[in-house]
Design a protein around this motif. Structure first.
Motif, PDB file in Angstrom:
ATOM      1  N   GLU A 273       0.849  -1.183   0.000  1.00  0.00           N
ATOM      2  CA  GLU A 273       0.000   0.000   0.000  1.00  0.00           C
ATOM      3  C   GLU A 273       0.891   1.242   0.000  1.00  0.00           C
ATOM      4  OE1 GLU A 273      -2.407  -0.232   3.480  1.00  0.00           O
ATOM      5  OE2 GLU A 273      -3.530  -2.000   2.793  1.00  0.00           O
ATOM      6  N   GLU A 274       0.445   2.259  -0.698  1.00  0.00           N
ATOM      7  CA  GLU A 274       1.221   3.498  -0.802  1.00  0.00           C
ATOM      8  C   GLU A 274       0.249   4.674  -0.685  1.00  0.00           C
ATOM      9  OE1 GLU A 274       4.610   5.451  -3.775  1.00  0.00           O
ATOM     10  OE2 GLU A 274       3.268   3.861  -4.494  1.00  0.00           O
ATOM     11  N   ILE A 275       0.456   5.493   0.338  1.00  0.00           N
ATOM     12  CA  ILE A 275      -0.461   6.603   0.623  1.00  0.00           C
ATOM     13  C   ILE A 275       0.244   7.927   0.348  1.00  0.00           C
ATOM     14  CG2 ILE A 275      -1.913   7.715   2.372  1.00  0.00           C
ATOM     15  CD1 ILE A 275      -1.946   5.050   3.869  1.00  0.00           C
ATOM     16  N   TYR A 276      -0.356   8.751  -0.498  1.00  0.00           N
ATOM     17  CA  TYR A 276       0.126  10.111  -0.715  1.00  0.00           C
ATOM     18  C   TYR A 276      -0.970  10.917  -1.396  1.00  0.00           C
ATOM     19  CZ  TYR A 276       1.244   8.360  -5.451  1.00  0.00           C
ATOM     20  OH  TYR A 276       1.191   7.791  -6.704  1.00  0.00           O
ATOM     21  N   LYS A 277      -0.768  12.234  -1.446  1.00  0.00           N
ATOM     22  CA  LYS A 277      -1.746  13.112  -2.072  1.00  0.00           C
ATOM     23  C   LYS A 277      -1.567  13.137  -3.582  1.00  0.00           C
ATOM     24  CE  LYS A 277      -2.902  16.412   1.582  1.00  0.00           C
ATOM     25  NZ  LYS A 277      -2.908  17.839   1.979  1.00  0.00           N
ATOM     26  N   SER A 278      -2.689  13.080  -4.284  1.00  0.00           N
ATOM     27  CA  SER A 278      -2.708  13.225  -5.735  1.00  0.00           C
ATOM     28  C   SER A 278      -3.817  14.221  -6.059  1.00  0.00           C
ATOM     29  CB  SER A 278      -2.970  11.874  -6.405  1.00  0.00           C
ATOM     30  OG  SER A 278      -3.052  12.010  -7.809  1.00  0.00           O
ATOM     31  N   LYS A 279      -3.430  15.390  -6.584  1.00  0.00           N
ATOM     32  CA  LYS A 279      -4.387  16.476  -6.818  1.00  0.00           C
ATOM     33  C   LYS A 279      -5.182  16.797  -5.561  1.00  0.00           C
ATOM     34  CE  LYS A 279      -5.228  16.838 -11.755  1.00  0.00           C
ATOM     35  NZ  LYS A 279      -6.249  16.863 -12.834  1.00  0.00           N
ATOM     36  N   ASP A 280      -4.447  16.917  -4.433  1.00  0.00           N
ATOM     37  CA  ASP A 280      -5.012  17.272  -3.130  1.00  0.00           C
ATOM     38  C   ASP A 280      -5.917  16.195  -2.532  1.00  0.00           C
ATOM     39  OD1 ASP A 280      -3.722  19.751  -3.087  1.00  0.00           O
ATOM     40  OD2 ASP A 280      -5.341  20.698  -4.228  1.00  0.00           O
ATOM     41  N   ASN A 281      -6.026  15.036  -3.175  1.00  0.00           N
ATOM     42  CA  ASN A 281      -6.767  13.915  -2.606  1.00  0.00           C
ATOM     43  C   ASN A 281      -5.795  12.926  -1.986  1.00  0.00           C
ATOM     44  OD1 ASN A 281      -9.288  14.874  -3.487  1.00  0.00           O
ATOM     45  ND2 ASN A 281      -9.056  13.872  -5.478  1.00  0.00           N
ATOM     46  N   LEU A 282      -5.998  12.598  -0.716  1.00  0.00           N
ATOM     47  CA  LEU A 282      -5.155  11.615  -0.057  1.00  0.00           C
ATOM     48  C   LEU A 282      -5.651  10.222  -0.448  1.00  0.00           C
ATOM     49  CD1 LEU A 282      -2.784  11.293   1.925  1.00  0.00           C
ATOM     50  CD2 LEU A 282      -4.481  11.076   3.766  1.00  0.00           C
ATOM     51  N   LEU A 283      -4.856   9.521  -1.251  1.00  0.00           N
ATOM     52  CA  LEU A 283      -5.290   8.253  -1.833  1.00  0.00           C
ATOM     53  C   LEU A 283      -4.345   7.122  -1.436  1.00  0.00           C
ATOM     54  CD1 LEU A 283      -6.147   9.495  -5.439  1.00  0.00           C
ATOM     55  CD2 LEU A 283      -7.756   9.081  -3.552  1.00  0.00           C
ATOM     56  N   THR A 284      -4.867   5.921  -1.470  1.00  0.00           N
ATOM     57  CA  THR A 284      -4.081   4.730  -1.152  1.00  0.00           C
ATOM     58  C   THR A 284      -3.989   3.836  -2.379  1.00  0.00           C
ATOM     59  OG1 THR A 284      -4.781   4.768   1.179  1.00  0.00           O
ATOM     60  CG2 THR A 284      -3.857   2.707   0.339  1.00  0.00           C
ATOM     61  N   SER A 285      -2.822   3.812  -3.000  1.00  0.00           N
ATOM     62  CA  SER A 285      -2.567   2.825  -4.051  1.00  0.00           C
ATOM     63  C   SER A 285      -2.392   1.467  -3.385  1.00  0.00           C
ATOM     64  CB  SER A 285      -1.311   3.186  -4.834  1.00  0.00           C
ATOM     65  OG  SER A 285      -1.420   4.453  -5.426  1.00  0.00           O
ATOM     66  N   ARG A 286      -2.804   0.418  -4.073  1.00  0.00           N
ATOM     67  CA  ARG A 286      -2.749  -0.901  -3.444  1.00  0.00           C
ATOM     68  C   ARG A 286      -2.528  -1.982  -4.488  1.00  0.00           C
ATOM     69  NH1 ARG A 286      -6.969  -0.390  -0.691  1.00  0.00           N
ATOM     70  NH2 ARG A 286      -6.058  -0.073   1.376  1.00  0.00           N
ATOM     71  N   ALA A 287      -1.701  -2.975  -4.120  1.00  0.00           N
ATOM     72  CA  ALA A 287      -1.482  -4.154  -4.968  1.00  0.00           C
ATOM     73  C   ALA A 287      -1.689  -5.396  -4.121  1.00  0.00           C
ATOM     74  CB  ALA A 287      -0.079  -4.139  -5.562  1.00  0.00           C
ATOM     75  N   VAL A 288      -2.494  -6.337  -4.619  1.00  0.00           N
ATOM     76  CA  VAL A 288      -2.802  -7.570  -3.900  1.00  0.00           C
ATOM     77  C   VAL A 288      -2.394  -8.755  -4.759  1.00  0.00           C
ATOM     78  CG1 VAL A 288      -4.612  -8.947  -2.816  1.00  0.00           C
ATOM     79  CG2 VAL A 288      -4.750  -6.445  -2.736  1.00  0.00           C
ATOM     80  N   LEU A 289      -1.633  -9.669  -4.176  1.00  0.00           N
ATOM     81  CA  LEU A 289      -1.098 -10.817  -4.907  1.00  0.00           C
ATOM     82  C   LEU A 289      -2.208 -11.686  -5.491  1.00  0.00           C
ATOM     83  CD1 LEU A 289       1.472 -12.499  -5.644  1.00  0.00           C
ATOM     84  CD2 LEU A 289       1.062 -13.772  -3.524  1.00  0.00           C
ATOM     85  N   LYS A 290      -2.055 -12.065  -6.766  1.00  0.00           N
ATOM     86  CA  LYS A 290      -2.955 -13.004  -7.423  1.00  0.00           C
ATOM     87  C   LYS A 290      -2.309 -14.381  -7.591  1.00  0.00           C
ATOM     88  CE  LYS A 290      -3.749 -10.696 -11.208  1.00  0.00           C
ATOM     89  NZ  LYS A 290      -4.356 -10.369 -12.534  1.00  0.00           N
ATOM     90  N   LYS A 291      -1.072 -14.386  -8.105  1.00  0.00           N
ATOM     91  CA  LYS A 291      -0.462 -15.668  -8.473  1.00  0.00           C
ATOM     92  C   LYS A 291       1.064 -15.579  -8.382  1.00  0.00           C
ATOM     93  CE  LYS A 291      -1.509 -19.815 -10.244  1.00  0.00           C
ATOM     94  NZ  LYS A 291      -2.549 -20.718  -9.706  1.00  0.00           N
ATOM     95  N   THR A 292       1.687 -16.693  -8.037  1.00  0.00           N
ATOM     96  CA  THR A 292       3.147 -16.817  -8.037  1.00  0.00           C
ATOM     97  C   THR A 292       3.543 -18.071  -8.788  1.00  0.00           C
ATOM     98  OG1 THR A 292       3.380 -15.701  -5.892  1.00  0.00           O
ATOM     99  CG2 THR A 292       5.230 -17.052  -6.629  1.00  0.00           C
ATOM    100  N   ILE A 293       4.504 -17.942  -9.708  1.00  0.00           N
ATOM    101  CA  ILE A 293       5.063 -19.114 -10.377  1.00  0.00           C
ATOM    102  C   ILE A 293       6.571 -18.994 -10.429  1.00  0.00           C
ATOM    103  CG2 ILE A 293       2.987 -19.533 -11.758  1.00  0.00           C
ATOM    104  CD1 ILE A 293       4.404 -18.372 -14.156  1.00  0.00           C
ATOM    105  N   LEU A 294       7.247 -20.122 -10.432  1.00  0.00           N
ATOM    106  CA  LEU A 294       8.699 -20.181 -10.598  1.00  0.00           C
ATOM    107  C   LEU A 294       9.003 -20.734 -11.976  1.00  0.00           C
ATOM    108  CD1 LEU A 294       9.748 -21.668  -7.131  1.00  0.00           C
ATOM    109  CD2 LEU A 294       9.997 -19.301  -7.879  1.00  0.00           C
ATOM    110  N   THR A 295       9.769 -19.989 -12.766  1.00  0.00           N
ATOM    111  CA  THR A 295      10.073 -20.445 -14.119  1.00  0.00           C
ATOM    112  C   THR A 295      11.268 -19.691 -14.684  1.00  0.00           C
ATOM    113  OG1 THR A 295       9.176 -20.747 -16.362  1.00  0.00           O
ATOM    114  CG2 THR A 295       8.494 -18.786 -15.179  1.00  0.00           C
ATOM    115  N   ASP A 296      11.934 -20.307 -15.638  1.00  0.00           N
ATOM    116  CA  ASP A 296      12.992 -19.646 -16.395  1.00  0.00           C
ATOM    117  C   ASP A 296      12.331 -18.917 -17.565  1.00  0.00           C
ATOM    118  OD1 ASP A 296      12.250 -22.099 -17.443  1.00  0.00           O
ATOM    119  OD2 ASP A 296      14.190 -22.478 -18.368  1.00  0.00           O
ATOM    120  N   TYR A 297      11.710 -17.794 -17.279  1.00  0.00           N
ATOM    121  CA  TYR A 297      10.839 -17.126 -18.254  1.00  0.00           C
ATOM    122  C   TYR A 297      11.578 -16.730 -19.525  1.00  0.00           C
ATOM    123  CZ  TYR A 297      12.833 -12.740 -16.474  1.00  0.00           C
ATOM    124  OH  TYR A 297      13.698 -11.736 -16.114  1.00  0.00           O
ATOM    125  N   TRP A 298      12.872 -16.476 -19.454  1.00  0.00           N
ATOM    126  CA  TRP A 298      13.649 -16.066 -20.626  1.00  0.00           C
ATOM    127  C   TRP A 298      13.739 -17.182 -21.674  1.00  0.00           C
ATOM    128  CZ3 TRP A 298      15.070 -16.204 -15.561  1.00  0.00           C
ATOM    129  CH2 TRP A 298      15.841 -17.293 -15.157  1.00  0.00           C
TER     130      TRP A 298
END
Length: 316
Positions: A273-298
């Motif tokens: 979560e990241e809280i700061y003002k954006s255009k005078d609005n105090l907002l909370t950006s948020r990221a919630v985990l959906k999925k994790t995988i292990l792989t040699d993606y390259w």
């Protein structure tokens, strides 16, 4: 006789000693307020991180911009690699192996939509793994693309500080070239959690804010006073067991970042979560985990590998 036979070796040794005394080598010193960064990683670290695979994490994202929360997607990638300490790039030849150290690399990608147009942000962070000669993160780079234009900023550890270079579509950031004094980077805290959260800095320290947040808010990078603490996470929003929250508060910048992670190895990051003002609005950006995988993606860049992409971004 000994001096004559070993004259060059003696001269070289004296030169190295003199260079350390003058702080002129590429080797780093432990920064003030940064205790523990060179301590060994846990014993099971190698069994997870040195298997030739990366850890890929996808997140449901809400990102503050222009005074509103905007839906999007984030991907957080962790992978180890050999990193050259002289040129500060990935080592890709046998000849450069002796000039390299193992690092844990963070790649953080955020994509979201503001009204009609897209934003795309990408940060890479290269942190040596428990290396006493190189306790500091060596490099951070961040790029941003949106329909008005694009920008790029890079920090390199040199001469006991960070050299900052940037280019941007925006007038005030068009051509940046300056140095900031040595301090811990907010961007490296993600790696520090994964390497050894018991050694995370707490209390009041000087911290260089995250490059992605600085670019979105058009802030110049400089060390700021920060308050850091680790608590148990008691909420229900984030998945996982025995969660902890790492809170980074900037009292002089009205911004707070909280990273939620698993207390047990491998200390997966389940959201933030990241809280700061954006255009005078105090907002909370948020990221919630959906999925994790292990792989040699390259090694998975063919059309048939799109099934792995679907597995990663799926909400199931």
């Amino acid at each position: 006789m000994f001096v004559q036979k070993n004259f060059l070796l003696i001269v070289l040794a004296l030169a190295v000693v003199f260079a350390f005394a003058m702080k002129a080598t590429i080797f780093q010193q432990q920064p003030a307020g940064n205790s523990g960064t060179a301590n060994p990683a846990p014993a099971d670290f190698g069994s997870y991180w040195f298997t030739g695979k990366a850890e890929l994490n996808s997140y449901r994202l809400e990102q503050a911009q222009y005074g509103a929360l905007n839906p999007g997607e984030a991907v957080l990638i962790f992978v180890t690699e050999d990193f050259r300490t002289d040129k500060q790039v990935k080592s890709e030849t046998p000849e450069s192996h002796d000039k390299s150290v193992p690092v844990l690399k963070t790649n953080l990608s955020k994509k979201f939509v503001t009204g009609i147009y897209d934003y795309s942000l990408f940060t890479s962070v290269f942190t040596p793994i428990s290396n006493p000669l190189f306790p500091n993160t060596l490099k951070v780079s961040t790029s941003g693309q949106e329909w008005c234009g694009h920008s790029y900023i890079q920090l390199n550890y040199r001469n006991n500080g960070y050299q900052v270079n940037g280019k941007s579509y925006f007038e005030k950031e068009v051509d940046e070239d300056y140095t900031v004094e040595k301090a811990m980077l907010e961007d490296e805290l993600w790696n520090r959690i994964r390497i050894n959260p018991d050694k995370l800095p707490t209390g009041e320290i000087q911290l260089i804010p995250g490059t992605m947040a600085a670019r979105l808010r058009h802030k110049r990078l400089e060390p700021l006073p920060a308050k850091l603490k680790i608590d148990k996470y008691e909420g229900v929003l984030y998945p996982g067991k025995l969660l902890k929250s790492y809170v980074i508060e900037y009292p002089t910048d009205d911004r707070t970042l909280t990273i939620i992670f698993e207390s047990q190895f491998p200390h997966k990051i389940v959201g933030w979560e990241e809280i700061y003002k954006s255009k005078d609005n105090l907002l909370t950006s948020r990221a919630v985990l959906k999925k994790t995988i292990l792989t040699d993606y390259w090694n998975h860049n063919a059309p048939a590998d799109s099934t792995l992409r679907q597995l990663l971004v799926s909400t199931r």
